[in-house]
Design a protein around this motif. Structure first.
Motif, mmCIF file in Angstrom:
data_model
loop_
_atom_site.group_PDB
_atom_site.id
_atom_site.type_symbol
_atom_site.label_atom_id
_atom_site.label_comp_id
_atom_site.label_asym_id
_atom_site.label_seq_id
_atom_site.Cartn_x
_atom_site.Cartn_y
_atom_site.Cartn_z
ATOM 1 N N GLU A 1 -26.680 -35.585 -15.229
ATOM 2 C CA GLU A 1 -27.700 -35.400 -14.200
ATOM 3 C C GLU A 1 -27.064 -35.146 -12.830
ATOM 4 O O GLU A 1 -27.574 -34.367 -12.035
ATOM 5 C CB GLU A 1 -28.601 -36.635 -14.128
ATOM 6 C CG GLU A 1 -29.484 -36.828 -15.353
ATOM 7 C CD GLU A 1 -30.417 -38.006 -15.192
ATOM 8 O OE1 GLU A 1 -30.442 -38.605 -14.085
ATOM 9 O OE2 GLU A 1 -31.123 -38.338 -16.163
ATOM 10 N N THR A 2 -25.945 -35.799 -12.561
ATOM 11 C CA THR A 2 -25.283 -35.657 -11.272
ATOM 12 C C THR A 2 -24.339 -34.462 -11.311
ATOM 13 O O THR A 2 -23.530 -34.326 -12.231
ATOM 14 C CB THR A 2 -24.493 -36.931 -10.915
ATOM 15 O OG1 THR A 2 -25.385 -38.045 -10.931
ATOM 16 C CG2 THR A 2 -23.859 -36.806 -9.544
ATOM 17 N N ARG A 3 -24.451 -33.581 -10.327
ATOM 18 C CA ARG A 3 -23.594 -32.392 -10.256
ATOM 19 C C ARG A 3 -22.441 -32.637 -9.303
ATOM 20 O O ARG A 3 -22.532 -33.438 -8.378
ATOM 21 C CB ARG A 3 -24.396 -31.186 -9.760
ATOM 22 C CG ARG A 3 -25.756 -30.989 -10.375
ATOM 23 C CD ARG A 3 -25.714 -30.846 -11.881
ATOM 24 N NE ARG A 3 -26.988 -30.366 -12.402
ATOM 25 C CZ ARG A 3 -27.365 -30.454 -13.665
ATOM 26 N NH1 ARG A 3 -26.565 -31.015 -14.546
ATOM 27 N NH2 ARG A 3 -28.535 -29.987 -14.058
ATOM 28 N N SER A 4 -21.387 -31.898 -9.500
ATOM 29 C CA SER A 4 -20.257 -31.981 -8.580
ATOM 30 C C SER A 4 -20.521 -31.088 -7.371
ATOM 31 O O SER A 4 -21.437 -30.265 -7.364
ATOM 32 C CB SER A 4 -18.963 -31.542 -9.276
ATOM 33 O OG SER A 4 -18.857 -30.127 -9.306
ATOM 34 N N LEU A 5 -19.693 -31.229 -6.362
ATOM 35 C CA LEU A 5 -19.772 -30.374 -5.185
ATOM 36 C C LEU A 5 -19.570 -28.920 -5.574
ATOM 37 O O LEU A 5 -20.100 -28.008 -4.934
ATOM 38 C CB LEU A 5 -18.718 -30.809 -4.163
ATOM 39 C CG LEU A 5 -18.632 -30.020 -2.859
ATOM 40 C CD1 LEU A 5 -19.903 -30.190 -2.037
ATOM 41 C CD2 LEU A 5 -17.428 -30.493 -2.029
ATOM 42 N N TYR A 6 -18.810 -28.681 -6.639
ATOM 43 C CA TYR A 6 -18.494 -27.338 -7.106
ATOM 44 C C TYR A 6 -19.567 -26.780 -8.044
ATOM 45 O O TYR A 6 -19.401 -25.690 -8.576
ATOM 46 C CB TYR A 6 -17.152 -27.334 -7.829
ATOM 47 C CG TYR A 6 -15.945 -27.447 -6.933
ATOM 48 C CD1 TYR A 6 -14.990 -26.439 -6.909
ATOM 49 C CD2 TYR A 6 -15.740 -28.546 -6.112
ATOM 50 C CE1 TYR A 6 -13.874 -26.525 -6.093
ATOM 51 C CE2 TYR A 6 -14.636 -28.644 -5.292
ATOM 52 C CZ TYR A 6 -13.700 -27.632 -5.286
ATOM 53 O OH TYR A 6 -12.602 -27.718 -4.467
ATOM 54 N N GLY A 7 -20.630 -27.509 -8.280
ATOM 55 C CA GLY A 7 -21.640 -27.071 -9.233
ATOM 56 C C GLY A 7 -21.375 -27.679 -10.592
ATOM 57 O O GLY A 7 -20.959 -28.836 -10.706
ATOM 58 N N TYR A 8 -21.618 -26.923 -11.661
ATOM 59 C CA TYR A 8 -21.440 -27.488 -12.995
ATOM 60 C C TYR A 8 -19.957 -27.592 -13.351
ATOM 61 O O TYR A 8 -19.138 -26.834 -12.866
ATOM 62 C CB TYR A 8 -22.189 -26.671 -14.053
ATOM 63 C CG TYR A 8 -21.612 -25.298 -14.339
ATOM 64 C CD1 TYR A 8 -20.547 -25.132 -15.221
ATOM 65 C CD2 TYR A 8 -22.150 -24.162 -13.749
ATOM 66 C CE1 TYR A 8 -20.032 -23.882 -15.508
ATOM 67 C CE2 TYR A 8 -21.647 -22.898 -14.033
ATOM 68 C CZ TYR A 8 -20.585 -22.766 -14.901
ATOM 69 O OH TYR A 8 -20.073 -21.521 -15.174
ATOM 70 N N ARG A 9 -19.640 -28.573 -14.202
ATOM 71 C CA ARG A 9 -18.282 -28.760 -14.720
ATOM 72 C C ARG A 9 -18.410 -28.869 -16.237
ATOM 73 O O ARG A 9 -18.873 -29.877 -16.776
ATOM 74 C CB ARG A 9 -17.640 -30.036 -14.161
ATOM 75 C CG ARG A 9 -17.471 -30.070 -12.647
ATOM 76 C CD ARG A 9 -16.472 -29.050 -12.158
ATOM 77 N NE ARG A 9 -15.190 -29.209 -12.803
ATOM 78 C CZ ARG A 9 -14.262 -28.263 -12.853
ATOM 79 N NH1 ARG A 9 -14.491 -27.076 -12.338
ATOM 80 N NH2 ARG A 9 -13.114 -28.484 -13.453
ATOM 81 N N SER A 10 -17.988 -27.832 -16.949
ATOM 82 C CA SER A 10 -18.165 -27.814 -18.402
ATOM 83 C C SER A 10 -17.372 -28.917 -19.098
ATOM 84 O O SER A 10 -17.709 -29.307 -20.219
ATOM 85 C CB SER A 10 -17.785 -26.450 -18.974
ATOM 86 O OG SER A 10 -16.444 -26.124 -18.678
ATOM 87 N N SER A 11 -16.344 -29.440 -18.446
ATOM 88 C CA SER A 11 -15.554 -30.522 -19.054
ATOM 89 C C SER A 11 -16.356 -31.810 -19.179
ATOM 90 O O SER A 11 -15.958 -32.719 -19.915
ATOM 91 C CB SER A 11 -14.293 -30.785 -18.225
ATOM 92 O OG SER A 11 -14.635 -31.223 -16.913
ATOM 93 N N THR A 12 -17.499 -31.910 -18.476
ATOM 94 C CA THR A 12 -18.314 -33.129 -18.530
ATOM 95 C C THR A 12 -19.456 -33.016 -19.537
ATOM 96 O O THR A 12 -20.213 -33.966 -19.724
ATOM 97 C CB THR A 12 -18.909 -33.443 -17.147
ATOM 98 O OG1 THR A 12 -19.830 -32.385 -16.778
ATOM 99 C CG2 THR A 12 -17.828 -33.550 -16.089
ATOM 100 N N TRP A 13 -19.611 -31.856 -20.163
ATOM 101 C CA TRP A 13 -20.706 -31.671 -21.119
ATOM 102 C C TRP A 13 -20.417 -32.404 -22.435
ATOM 103 O O TRP A 13 -19.272 -32.749 -22.742
ATOM 104 C CB TRP A 13 -20.911 -30.189 -21.401
ATOM 105 C CG TRP A 13 -21.318 -29.388 -20.193
ATOM 106 C CD1 TRP A 13 -21.700 -29.875 -18.973
ATOM 107 C CD2 TRP A 13 -21.375 -27.959 -20.083
ATOM 108 N NE1 TRP A 13 -21.991 -28.844 -18.114
ATOM 109 C CE2 TRP A 13 -21.801 -27.647 -18.768
ATOM 110 C CE3 TRP A 13 -21.111 -26.916 -20.958
ATOM 111 C CZ2 TRP A 13 -21.965 -26.344 -18.330
ATOM 112 C CZ3 TRP A 13 -21.274 -25.613 -20.525
ATOM 113 C CH2 TRP A 13 -21.705 -25.334 -19.226
ATOM 114 N N TRP A 14 -21.474 -32.616 -23.198
ATOM 115 C CA TRP A 14 -21.312 -33.187 -24.528
ATOM 116 C C TRP A 14 -22.323 -32.549 -25.486
ATOM 117 O O TRP A 14 -23.207 -31.780 -25.061
ATOM 118 C CB TRP A 14 -21.465 -34.709 -24.509
ATOM 119 C CG TRP A 14 -22.838 -35.224 -24.145
ATOM 120 C CD1 TRP A 14 -23.849 -35.541 -25.014
ATOM 121 C CD2 TRP A 14 -23.344 -35.490 -22.821
ATOM 122 N NE1 TRP A 14 -24.943 -35.985 -24.323
ATOM 123 C CE2 TRP A 14 -24.660 -35.973 -22.980
ATOM 124 C CE3 TRP A 14 -22.819 -35.390 -21.550
ATOM 125 C CZ2 TRP A 14 -25.462 -36.337 -21.896
ATOM 126 C CZ3 TRP A 14 -23.605 -35.742 -20.458
ATOM 127 C CH2 TRP A 14 -24.906 -36.207 -20.625
#
Length: 640
Positions: free
Chosen positions: A623-636
């Motif tokens: 739910e929380t995004r990084s400053l850079y937008g999406y980070r595919s390494s955090t997906w599951w």
């Protein structure tokens, strides 16, 4: 630095070194940069005296530091304190398991991502190889412990010391050692891509500290970013690569310390990474909630259309979209209507970067800035955006649009003016006053005012229209150039622009080549014009030399595609690297932005206002995004 895929004896010595550096850089035309010759002579005498002193001072003598820390920030303090458990944009409860396939276009012929030769497979740097420190994507530029458990720098950042994590292992079980760190720097500097040589040549001396410590001493150029650059250096195992030809592109299985290993690959067609269940760093704070998916595959397709058809049928499950026409009209296939696929938009706090049609100033007619300025006038963004892109894009008017670093719409500050004062004429007066303003096009396509301005510029450059052809008066040579492209999207835009310039008699020939030929020609600057994208971050640094520095202009494989050789750009990059406060840093970057835009090296095109991604239902995101937008390494992957 760009994210991965999907995204005071010492005082006297410093005085002598700085005097020597400034003298070497001094521009005799500028009194600001002139160094008093008496000071230089004194510096030389002092340097000789200090040589004797060095015999008496231990080699380890260096400025004091606050001590080892868990992180290092380019400016200010790290966001996350010592003892933090995970990054805020990662879900620590994310389950492990499942598989995902990404799509890619083109091909690959190498599993070595560190050299110019060949085209390496996607994902190697992100999944297989690690660096000493890992970047946090909630802040402009801060690094936290990874292979190194601590980092230490003095206030002047003249050196950096790392202490390796005793648990760090390569995937073959061999511990990561100081030997590996030193070997990595030497191999990357001597045989790697040109940017590695640029960065790592700043290391003057390497010092071992006990069994797990290594200290890098830097040349005295004041570069405050270089400790962080060393922190991001990929570490390769000496015991493996000393038995290989590092400069060779091929398919030898890569060995690293990262969370994945190469499981299988079909040369040029696909590569699969398998999560290493014995990965040493799974529970480090920088990794918690990341690297969740057991198998990651990249499938290569001939072109964007073939790739999209594969996504629609479920061959791969995650697709970043950069075509507004497709985003607005083509996502109506059965899987989406049935709820099996969803479209997501992600906001990003990052600068827009620069997507542009680049002029190769190494070649005529682009050696003449008036020709470049004329061709910029002829690009009608308003028509292109309405008719080709459904009004989805925003015109790019700065290398750092959408951030405090951009100059668009801002008058140059007093600090910017003082930085630029030694370089008279490097910034156009209107750009100094309010940044670069893109020509206002006509959505109807008539655009008479801009064509008139372009014609006047070309007339001033020695051209006239003869029998409908823009011709150089002195030589009788028609004004013509080639636009090199490798994708259907680029070809469509190039053909559109070719028709625009044709209206005043300029001939732009569109040449479509296969991806491997395109890469080869781009690396060797064998083109007239190309489309290119430059990533921008909130903390630009050493990579700017690789993008626009004078030395990079003649080195194959850099990203100085336009061949810029502008002393003002070099000076701003130097000033950027020694800036000690955020305020000073912002002023320097804006000044550099103004110089780049004044040089008319390219036609700034447009950018997306947000990130567009299509995902199959099983792919879950935090739910929380990084400053850079999406980070595919955090997906599951939802395996229910």
């Amino acid at each position: 630095m760009a994210p991965g895929f999907f995204e005071e004896s010492t005082v006297l010595l410093n005085f002598v070194a700085l005097a020597t550096v400034f003298a070497a850089r001094a521009d005799e035309r500028s009194p600001v940069l002139r160094i008093n010759q008496h000071i230089i002579r004194f510096g030389r005498l002092a340097l000789g005296a200090m040589c004797l002193l060095f015999m008496l001072v231990p080699a380890s003598a260096a400025p004091p530091s606050p001590g080892p820390r868990h992180a290092i920030a380019m400016h200010g303090e790290p966001l996350y304190p010592e003892g933090f458990t995970h990054f805020g944009y990662a879900n620590p409860e994310a389950p492990k398991g499942g598989a995902i396939v990404y799509g890619a276009t083109g091909s690959f012929d190498s599993l070595n991502p560190f050299i110019v030769r060949g085209t390496s497979a996607i994902g190697l740097r992100e999944h297989v190889f690690e660096s000493l420190l890992a970047r946090g994507y909630d802040e402009p530029f801060t690094l936290y412990g990874l292979l190194a458990e601590t980092v230490e720098v003095p206030e002047d950042r003249s050196w950096v010391a790392f202490t390796l994590n005793p648990a760090a292992r390569f995937s073959d079980g061999v511990p990561v050692s100081v030997d590996d760190v030193i070997y990595s720097l030497e191999m990357l500097r001597d045989k790697g891509r040109p940017n590695y040589k640029t960065y790592y040549s700043k290391v003057e001396r390497i010092e071992r500290i006990g069994k797990r410590g290594v200290k890098f001493h830097f040349i005295p150029d004041g570069d405050r970013e270089i400790p962080l650059i060393l922190g991001l250096m990929p570490i390769i195992p000496k015991h493996v690569y000393e038995k290989r030809d590092f400069s060779r592109a091929g398919f030898e299985t890569p060995i690293g310390s990262g969370p994945y290993v190469v499981e299988k690959m079909r040369p040029g067609a696909s590569i699969t990474y398998k999560r290493d269940t014995t990965y040493w760093g799974e529970w480090l704070p920088v990794n918690v909630g990341q690297n969740n998916i057991d198998r990651i595959t990249y499938e290569y397709f001939r072109d964007a259309n073939a790739s999209f058809e594969a996504f629609k049928s479920g061959i791969y499950q995650a697709r970043p979209e950069d075509d507004p026409g497709r985003w607005n009209t083509s996502y109506d296939f059965p899987a989406l209507r049935e709820g099996k696929v969803r479209k997501e938009t992600f906001e990003s706090g990052m600068p827009s970067g620069m997507y542009a049609l680049v002029f190769n100033t190494r070649r005529a007619p682009f050696t003449d800035i008036r020709v470049r300025q004329a061709l910029i006038q002829l690009f009608n963004f308003e028509w292109v955006n309405r008719n080709l892109h459904y009004g989805s894009y925003v015109r790019t008017q700065s290398f750092f649009d959408n951030s405090e670093l951009g100059s668009h719409g801002r008058e140059a500050s007093e600090r910017e003016r003082s930085l630029l004062a030694p370089f008279a004429g490097a910034v156009a007066p209107d750009i100094m006053a309010r940044g670069w303003q893109a020509p206002k096009g006509d959505p109807s396509g008539q655009d008479r005012a801009n064509r008139a301005r372009a014609t006047a510029l070309l007339k001033d450059a020695g051209y006239e229209v003869r029998r409908g052809i823009m011709t150089q008066k002195e030589t009788g040579r028609p004004l013509a150039f080639e636009i090199l492209v490798a994708t259907p999207g680029e070809e469509r835009l190039a053909l559109t622009y070719s028709r625009m310039v044709k209206r005043i008699g300029v001939n732009a020939i569109v040449r479509n080549v296969d991806p491997s030929q395109y890469q080869e020609r781009r690396n060797n600057y064998d083109f007239d014009t190309i489309f290119n994208s430059w990533f921008s971050s909130l903390s630009p640094g050493n990579e700017q030399s690789f993008y626009w520095g004078s030395e990079a202009a003649d080195q194959p494989g850099t990203r100085n595609y336009m061949g810029a050789k502008e002393p003002a750009i070099d000076a701003m990059i130097d000033a950027m690297l020694v800036a000690r406060t955020r305020e000073e840093f912002v002023a320097v970057v804006r000044a550099m932005d103004r110089v780049l835009l004044s040089g008319a090296y390219m036609i700034p095109l447009y950018h997306q206002p947000e990130q567009w991604v299509a995902l199959w239902k099983k792919v879950k995101t935090p739910e929380t995004r990084s400053l850079y937008g999406y980070r595919s390494s955090t997906w599951w992957i939802d395996q229910d």
